[in-house]
Design a protein around this motif. Structure first.
Motif, PDB file in Angstrom:
ATOM      1  N   LEU A  37      -0.290  -1.089   0.625  1.00  0.00           N
ATOM      2  CA  LEU A  37      -0.684  -2.494   0.636  1.00  0.00           C
ATOM      3  C   LEU A  37       0.212  -3.369   1.509  1.00  0.00           C
ATOM      4  CD1 LEU A  37      -2.601  -4.651  -0.350  1.00  0.00           C
ATOM      5  CD2 LEU A  37      -1.296  -4.803  -2.481  1.00  0.00           C
ATOM      6  N   GLU A 145       0.020  -4.057  -5.902  1.00  0.00           N
ATOM      7  CA  GLU A 145       0.496  -2.732  -5.517  1.00  0.00           C
ATOM      8  C   GLU A 145       0.734  -1.890  -6.767  1.00  0.00           C
ATOM      9  OE1 GLU A 145       4.283  -2.900  -3.586  1.00  0.00           O
ATOM     10  OE2 GLU A 145       5.101  -4.360  -4.989  1.00  0.00           O
ATOM     11  N   PRO A 169      -2.458   0.303  -2.690  1.00  0.00           N
ATOM     12  CA  PRO A 169      -3.234  -0.903  -3.003  1.00  0.00           C
ATOM     13  C   PRO A 169      -4.170  -0.693  -4.189  1.00  0.00           C
ATOM     14  CG  PRO A 169      -4.062   0.130  -1.003  1.00  0.00           C
ATOM     15  CD  PRO A 169      -2.826   0.875  -1.383  1.00  0.00           C
TER      16      PRO A 169
END
Length: 496
Positions: A37, A145, A169
């Motif tokens: 992410l 995250e 992510p």
């Protein structure tokens, strides 16, 4: 408190019926981006521990995060599919807590301004023989995250840390407390899994942790306005076990309430072996995560142009295809639900229907012989050997009367599975399986069968009309399955 304490195992369905179960979910879904992410480290499942990591994943001093645009796009895609309002300006926050597998000592998440707000998912499930449809609302969907993973050795004396998952992510879908049973919850998570797979944003593999949920369960007396005290069952990564955990928790809480005991707000885990939940920690107060905007990340601005480009790239969604299949192809709603279970199966169905007009027959083939083959081979339609064109040709061969359904399903189809490049008409012709409609030849076979079974003929003439199936079967055997069953029936009826 009653004189005799009630045990969860003693809770009957009648007693449970006096309570209403209230369930809300926090569904975590890993996104299928190539990188994490906030860093370029690879986002790959199943690699050796601590190989998909870099300075930012392990939080070395001086590192700065950068938002993965594709992850934001995937979250927006999910929000659009769920009818959410999309935040045009969203920020990331630091969620502060300590855990060994959280390298930074905080998690980058979203608190006050999530990427998607409200929306919901329509579910359908079977209850008491009836299909029920219901909308489950979302409070919001946010991006964050993932943490790393603690690995405990067999002796329980050492804990090892694998940071490969750290920074992956996630979208977290927070539902409203709209669910009322284990059945509804199972249908809800099943629909979410189907949806993220259709959108191409996640593989939805629960056994790998790509999709998991925290389940909040409480009970209240039927008709009560206020919710009961909820408990949270953490990290459920199986729909079946999720439903088992809810079923046990309903009985556990009902027994406690009947015994006059107070439900504690706590976090519980589920034991797969015993089918029971057990306490992990008590939540005396709400966790104070001390959220504040991450100073290293600028706000994410979603322009009208970007939002429109995402909308224009959206695939057809399951509920849209179900409606289309019923209207355009005239198949029953049940068939449409089965055929839209996966995006690949829906696409295969349409590819076959593009080459034949016998849409219901195509549906029958996919839900029958094709599905049986896939189940036996633990596969999906993407690995099915027969092309859409060849399956359509087999449907046409059967519908034209060139081969009977039994010959098509039991003889031609298996050969096509073994030799998928051969045309069904060629297979039927080379094996002499084409249906025989020659009246003279069939009349000879009918005469032979009637002559060989005089006692059965006499019984038929005296009223045992069920023997017709026996005569037809014998003629079909003599023709090696090539006789036209309709013509055989007509000839036998005339002769008898």
């Amino acid at each position: 408190m009653s004189q005799t304490a009630i045990h969860p195992a003693d809770v009957t369905d009648e007693l449970l019926a006096t309570y209403e179960t209230v369930i809300g979910l926090e569904v975590h879904c890993q996104l299928l981006t190539e990188s994490k992410l906030f860093t370029r480290d690879f986002n790959i499942f199943g690699t050796e521990p601590n190989t998909n990591i870099g300075p930012l994943t392990i939080a070395l001093p001086g590192t700065l995060p950068k938002v993965n645009k594709k992850a934001v796009e995937y979250a927006i895609r999910l929000g659009i599919a769920c009818g959410c309002s999309i935040s045009k300006r969203t920020i990331f926050d630091r969620k502060n807590y300590f855990y060994p597998d959280l390298p930074k000592g905080y998690q980058i998440s979203q608190d006050k301004k999530p990427i998607c707000d409200q929306g919901g998912v329509n579910i359908s499930f079977k209850h008491d023989g009836k299909f029920i449809e219901k909308t489950i609302r979302f409070h919001h969907i946010h991006l964050e995250e993932d943490a790393g993973k603690s690995v405990h050795d067999g002796s329980h004396t050492e804990t090892m840390l694998d940071y490969n998952r750290a920074g992956t992510p996630l979208v977290e879908m927070v539902s409203e407390p709209d669910l009322r049973s284990a059945e509804e919850t199972g249908a809800f998570v099943t629909e979410i899994r189907r949806l993220v797979r259709y959108l191409g944003i996640s593989d939805g593999n629960m056994e790998e942790g790509s999709l998991r949920a925290d389940v909040n369960v409480s009970l209240r007396k039927k008709g009560a306005a206020e919710y009961g005290t909820k408990v949270e069952i953490k990290n459920m990564n199986s729909i079946r076990n999720m439903m088992r955990a809810i079923a046990f928790e309903e009985k556990r809480q009902a027994a406690m309430l009947e015994n006059g005991e107070a439900i504690q707000q706590e976090t519980r885990m589920f034991d797969v072996e015993t089918g029971q939940t057990y306490g992990m920690r008590v939540k005396e107060t709400m966790n104070d995560y001390r959220y504040f905007p991450d100073p290293d990340l600028s706000p994410v601005v979603v322009s009208d142009e970007w939002l429109e480009s995402i909308k224009s790239s959206m695939p057809a969604l399951p509920h849209e295809l179900r409606e289309k299949f019923v209207k355009q192809y005239g198949i029953p709603a049940y068939d449409a639900a089965v055929l839209t279970d996966t995006r690949e199966l829906a696409e295969y169905f349409e590819a076959v229907c593009a080459k034949t007009t016998h849409f219901k027959t195509v549906s029958n083939w996919l839900m029958g012989p094709v599905k049986s083959y896939l189940n036996d081979h633990h596969g999906d339609i993407a690995h099915f050997p027969i092309s859409a064109g060849n399956l359509a040709a087999l449907v046409e061969l059967n519908e034209s009367g060139a081969v009977s359904h039994s010959v098509a399903a039991q003889k031609v189809f298996p050969v096509m599975l073994a030799e998928p490049n051969r045309q069904p008409s060629e297979i039927a012709a080379s094996n002499n399986w084409l249906q025989n409609s020659n009246t003279n030849e069939l009349e000879t076979l009918v005469d032979e069968v009637i002559s060989a079974m005089p006692d059965k003929v006499e019984a038929y003439k005296k009223g045992k009309k069920g023997l017709m199936g026996l005569f037809v079967g014998e003629v079909m055997k003599k023709s090696n399955g090539a006789a036209d069953p309709k013509l055989v029936n007509q000839l036998l009826a005339q002769k008898l």
